[in-house]
Design a protein around this motif. Structure first.
Motif, mmCIF file in Angstrom:
data_model
loop_
_atom_site.group_PDB
_atom_site.id
_atom_site.type_symbol
_atom_site.label_atom_id
_atom_site.label_comp_id
_atom_site.label_asym_id
_atom_site.label_seq_id
_atom_site.Cartn_x
_atom_site.Cartn_y
_atom_site.Cartn_z
ATOM 1 N N GLY A 271 0.809 -1.203 0.000
ATOM 2 C CA GLY A 271 0.000 0.000 0.000
ATOM 3 C C GLY A 271 0.847 1.260 0.000
ATOM 4 O O GLY A 271 1.921 1.296 0.605
ATOM 5 N N MET A 272 0.389 2.293 -0.684
ATOM 6 C CA MET A 272 1.160 3.534 -0.749
ATOM 7 C C MET A 272 0.211 4.699 -0.965
ATOM 8 O O MET A 272 -0.947 4.537 -1.379
ATOM 9 C CB MET A 272 2.206 3.479 -1.863
ATOM 10 N N SER A 273 0.715 5.882 -0.686
ATOM 11 C CA SER A 273 -0.055 7.113 -0.848
ATOM 12 C C SER A 273 0.844 8.178 -1.432
ATOM 13 O O SER A 273 2.023 8.287 -1.062
ATOM 14 C CB SER A 273 -0.607 7.567 0.514
ATOM 15 N N LYS A 274 0.284 8.980 -2.361
ATOM 16 C CA LYS A 274 1.055 10.041 -3.005
ATOM 17 C C LYS A 274 0.243 11.331 -2.983
ATOM 18 O O LYS A 274 -0.997 11.288 -3.092
ATOM 19 C CB LYS A 274 1.405 9.676 -4.458
ATOM 20 N N PRO A 275 0.912 12.465 -2.889
ATOM 21 C CA PRO A 275 0.186 13.740 -2.938
ATOM 22 C C PRO A 275 -0.243 14.062 -4.361
ATOM 23 O O PRO A 275 0.365 13.611 -5.334
ATOM 24 C CB PRO A 275 1.218 14.742 -2.426
ATOM 25 N N LEU A 276 -1.290 14.845 -4.460
ATOM 26 C CA LEU A 276 -1.787 15.280 -5.762
ATOM 27 C C LEU A 276 -1.193 16.644 -6.084
ATOM 28 O O LEU A 276 -1.422 17.623 -5.365
ATOM 29 C CB LEU A 276 -3.307 15.365 -5.759
ATOM 30 N N SER A 277 -0.423 16.712 -7.153
ATOM 31 C CA SER A 277 0.081 17.993 -7.613
ATOM 32 C C SER A 277 -1.025 18.739 -8.348
ATOM 33 O O SER A 277 -2.090 18.180 -8.659
ATOM 34 C CB SER A 277 1.280 17.783 -8.541
ATOM 35 N N ALA A 278 -0.786 19.993 -8.630
ATOM 36 C CA ALA A 278 -1.773 20.776 -9.379
ATOM 37 C C ALA A 278 -2.019 20.159 -10.752
ATOM 38 O O ALA A 278 -3.158 20.134 -11.248
ATOM 39 C CB ALA A 278 -1.285 22.222 -9.512
ATOM 40 N N GLU A 279 -0.948 19.658 -11.372
ATOM 41 C CA GLU A 279 -1.099 19.014 -12.683
ATOM 42 C C GLU A 279 -1.999 17.787 -12.570
ATOM 43 O O GLU A 279 -2.894 17.583 -13.404
ATOM 44 C CB GLU A 279 0.280 18.612 -13.215
ATOM 45 N N ALA A 280 -1.774 16.962 -11.542
ATOM 46 C CA ALA A 280 -2.578 15.747 -11.382
ATOM 47 C C ALA A 280 -4.033 16.085 -11.091
ATOM 48 O O ALA A 280 -4.954 15.424 -11.595
ATOM 49 C CB ALA A 280 -1.990 14.887 -10.271
ATOM 50 N N ILE A 281 -4.265 17.132 -10.264
ATOM 51 C CA ILE A 281 -5.638 17.522 -9.958
ATOM 52 C C ILE A 281 -6.357 17.981 -11.216
ATOM 53 O O ILE A 281 -7.518 17.617 -11.464
ATOM 54 C CB ILE A 281 -5.642 18.617 -8.877
ATOM 55 N N ASP A 282 -5.682 18.776 -12.036
ATOM 56 C CA ASP A 282 -6.300 19.241 -13.282
ATOM 57 C C ASP A 282 -6.638 18.070 -14.198
ATOM 58 O O ASP A 282 -7.711 18.042 -14.825
ATOM 59 C CB ASP A 282 -5.361 20.216 -13.999
ATOM 60 N N LEU A 283 -5.714 17.099 -14.288
ATOM 61 C CA LEU A 283 -5.963 15.942 -15.141
ATOM 62 C C LEU A 283 -7.159 15.139 -14.647
ATOM 63 O O LEU A 283 -8.014 14.724 -15.437
ATOM 64 C CB LEU A 283 -4.716 15.049 -15.185
ATOM 65 N N LEU A 284 -7.244 14.925 -13.335
ATOM 66 C CA LEU A 284 -8.330 14.109 -12.792
ATOM 67 C C LEU A 284 -9.671 14.842 -12.846
ATOM 68 O O LEU A 284 -10.710 14.232 -13.107
ATOM 69 C CB LEU A 284 -7.998 13.707 -11.354
ATOM 70 N N ARG A 285 -9.670 16.141 -12.590
ATOM 71 C CA ARG A 285 -10.937 16.888 -12.621
ATOM 72 C C ARG A 285 -11.494 16.990 -14.040
ATOM 73 O O ARG A 285 -12.715 17.005 -14.239
ATOM 74 C CB ARG A 285 -10.734 18.281 -12.032
ATOM 75 N N SER A 286 -10.601 17.082 -15.014
ATOM 76 C CA SER A 286 -11.056 17.200 -16.399
ATOM 77 C C SER A 286 -11.199 15.855 -17.105
ATOM 78 O O SER A 286 -11.579 15.812 -18.277
ATOM 79 C CB SER A 286 -10.087 18.086 -17.192
ATOM 80 N N ALA A 287 -10.886 14.762 -16.400
ATOM 81 C CA ALA A 287 -10.936 13.441 -17.035
ATOM 82 C C ALA A 287 -12.381 13.022 -17.281
ATOM 83 O O ALA A 287 -13.266 13.263 -16.445
ATOM 84 C CB ALA A 287 -10.244 12.413 -16.148
ATOM 85 N N PRO A 288 -12.662 12.383 -18.407
ATOM 86 C CA PRO A 288 -14.022 11.872 -18.657
ATOM 87 C C PRO A 288 -14.330 10.713 -17.704
ATOM 88 O O PRO A 288 -13.474 9.868 -17.440
ATOM 89 C CB PRO A 288 -13.965 11.404 -20.114
ATOM 90 N N ARG A 289 -15.548 10.703 -17.176
ATOM 91 C CA ARG A 289 -15.966 9.641 -16.260
ATOM 92 C C ARG A 289 -17.180 8.924 -16.835
ATOM 93 O O ARG A 289 -18.117 9.556 -17.327
ATOM 94 C CB ARG A 289 -16.300 10.206 -14.879
ATOM 95 N N ILE A 290 -17.126 7.601 -16.767
ATOM 96 C CA ILE A 290 -18.228 6.782 -17.255
ATOM 97 C C ILE A 290 -19.028 6.308 -16.043
ATOM 98 O O ILE A 290 -18.471 5.743 -15.100
ATOM 99 C CB ILE A 290 -17.698 5.576 -18.063
ATOM 100 N N GLU A 291 -20.305 6.554 -16.076
ATOM 101 C CA GLU A 291 -21.162 6.208 -14.943
ATOM 102 C C GLU A 291 -21.136 4.697 -14.711
ATOM 103 O O GLU A 291 -21.273 3.899 -15.636
ATOM 104 C CB GLU A 291 -22.593 6.665 -15.222
ATOM 105 N N GLY A 292 -20.918 4.326 -13.458
ATOM 106 C CA GLY A 292 -20.876 2.917 -13.092
ATOM 107 C C GLY A 292 -19.498 2.301 -13.171
ATOM 108 O O GLY A 292 -19.300 1.170 -12.710
ATOM 109 N N SER A 293 -18.517 2.999 -13.753
ATOM 110 C CA SER A 293 -17.162 2.466 -13.845
ATOM 111 C C SER A 293 -16.333 2.982 -12.675
ATOM 112 O O SER A 293 -16.248 4.194 -12.456
ATOM 113 C CB SER A 293 -16.497 2.874 -15.166
#
Length: 464
Positions: A271-293
């Motif tokens: 198990g591991m944990s990593k901080p979210l950089s601004a670049e990673a946050i932007d990528l995840l917030r703008s990423a397309p999400r499929i309902e139920g996935s």
């Protein structure tokens, strides 16, 4: 129970009776001959072990052994008993010892399955079934020697990577054999057997290639040239300096936007944990999400599953080709990210946390030395050497690190047809000129001073 000196005559004259009977030897204590009703004559040794238990193991049958041979074995066993050993128990343990094939089965069930990742278990099984069992499976575990393992590894010379993986599997397996009592401590037969050298195949993505890659990714996202999940996976792997599996298995429930962290419950190193950089946050917030996935990077054809490694690898290869870049594996992304982390000047411990490496050695294996920093460092070293030679302090490298330009040729150079261009003789009076050169030790005159502390130097000083 008669007592006689066991000789060939006595043994030949022993006749079978209705029941077993024994003839004790008067020369060697405990040495005896057992005669069965069927007429078999068996040499045996009766003794009391160090733990107080009485033993009477068979030495061998008459005919297979002579009387003197059996007596010699009995004397050796008695010497072992005096040293605290128990030949009968040792033989029982040797007979009950498992074969290497049986050890492999227990290694998988009792060690590998509870402790290793499924991919490691699959690799162990491949090494065992393809290499270990065919060559060593019939041997008893205590009987395997270092030469047996060395021959196995030597026979895999053409596949050095597979040989190294097989050697690592054997090393762990025989280590567990010592833990389970199949071999004495410190007798691992894989000790001192060297691995094959493996050439690193992961090359560094250069700065120019990185710019070309991201330029194509931007264009692909704008014009729809590639699937958005594929370009997202590549960008996330760069942002997290992650392994391929960590990106493909990433789930939305592991992402904590409030605390700006993402936690993997399991990975190659646990198990591991990593901080979210601004670049990673932007990528995840703008990423397309499929309902139920549940996956950040789902499969293109089945959103309920993560993107397969096959899809990701082939998509990466295609993107490199379309971007006009030389091929490299997806692991090169992690190498480039680790190199950027190391070159950014962050502390080593922080860099290891960003890449989730457990040891400094492993982290440094991912860091590549680029040409520009090495060239700048070479200039610093050169400037320091010049300061030492000249006696002046040079605290920083000169601004102009380019090599000095070659001096302009003289206006008038005598040329000759038989002298190559650029090597023309500058002056016929120079003793080292072309067609006039003599070794230094053969020259004399104003252009050749006498070496110090020599007879010639003393004579020259007297003339002065």
């Amino acid at each position: 129970m008669p007592k006689l000196k066991l000789t060939k005559t006595v043994v030949d004259g022993a006749r079978p009776e209705a029941k077993d009977y024994e003839i004790r030897d008067t020369v060697t204590p405990g040495f005896l001959l057992k005669v069965t009703p069927s007429g078999r004559r068996i040499f045996m040794l009766a003794y009391t072990a160090a733990n107080g238990q009485r033993r009477k193991p068979a030495i061998g049958r008459y005919g297979e052994l002579t009387v003197e041979q059996a007596r010699g074995i009995a004397q050796d066993w008695l010497a072992d008993v005096r040293r605290g050993s128990d030949p009968s128990a040792d033989r029982a343990v040797a007979r009950a010892a498992p074969t290497v094939k049986e050890l492999c089965q227990r290694f998988i069930s009792d060690y590998s399955l509870p402790r290793n990742k499924p991919s490691t278990v699959r690799g162990n099984r491949v090494n065992i079934n393809a290499h270990i069992i065919p060559r060593l499976g019939h041997l008893k575990v205590p009987d395997v020697t270092r030469s047996d393992v060395a021959r196995l590894i030597a026979g895999m010379e053409r596949t050095p990577t597979a040989a190294n993986h097989t050697l690592a599997c054997l090393r762990r397996m025989f280590g567990m054999a010592e833990v389970w009592g199949y071999r004495p401590d410190g007798t691992n037969p894989t000790r001192h057997i060297p691995k094959y050298p493996q050439k690193g195949r992961t090359r560094l993505i250069t700065d120019d290639e990185l710019r070309m890659l991201f330029a194509y990714l931007d264009r692909a996202d704008t014009e729809g040239l590639e699937h958005p999940f594929l370009t997202l996976a590549i960008r996330l792997q760069f942002a997290f300096a992650a392994r391929r599996s960590e990106i493909l298995d990433l789930q939305w429930e592991w992402v904590d936007f409030a605390n700006r962290r993402v936690a993997w419950p399991d990975s190659k190193t646990g198990g591991m944990s990593k901080p979210l950089s601004a670049e990673a946050i932007d990528l995840l917030r703008s990423a397309p999400r499929i309902e139920g996935s549940p996956y950040v990077v789902p499969s293109i054809f089945d959103p309920a599953k993560p993107m397969s490694g096959h899809t990701y690898t082939h998509g990466w290869t295609r993107i490199l080709e379309r971007a006009g870049l030389q091929h490299c594996g997806t692991h090169a992304i992690r190498h480039r990210a680790a190199t950027d982390i190391a070159n950014s000047g962050v502390p080593l411990k922080v860099g290891m946390a960003l890449t989730a490496h457990k040891t400094v050695t492993m982290f440094m294996r991912y860091v590549h030395a680029e040409d520009d920093p090495i060239r700048a460092a070479a200039e610093v070293v050169s400037a320091h050497r010049r300061s030492v030679v000249s006696g002046t302090a040079v605290l920083s490298p000169p601004e102009d690190t380019k090599a000095p330009a070659a001096p302009a040729p003289e206006a008038e150079v005598s040329a000759s047809a038989d002298v190559p261009h650029g090597l023309e003789e500058r002056s016929s009076n120079v003793r080292t000129g072309l067609r006039n050169y003599r070794p230094f030790r053969k020259r004399s005159g104003p252009n050749r001073s006498a070496p110090p502390n020599t007879k010639s130097a003393s004579e020259e000083a007297d003339h002065v």
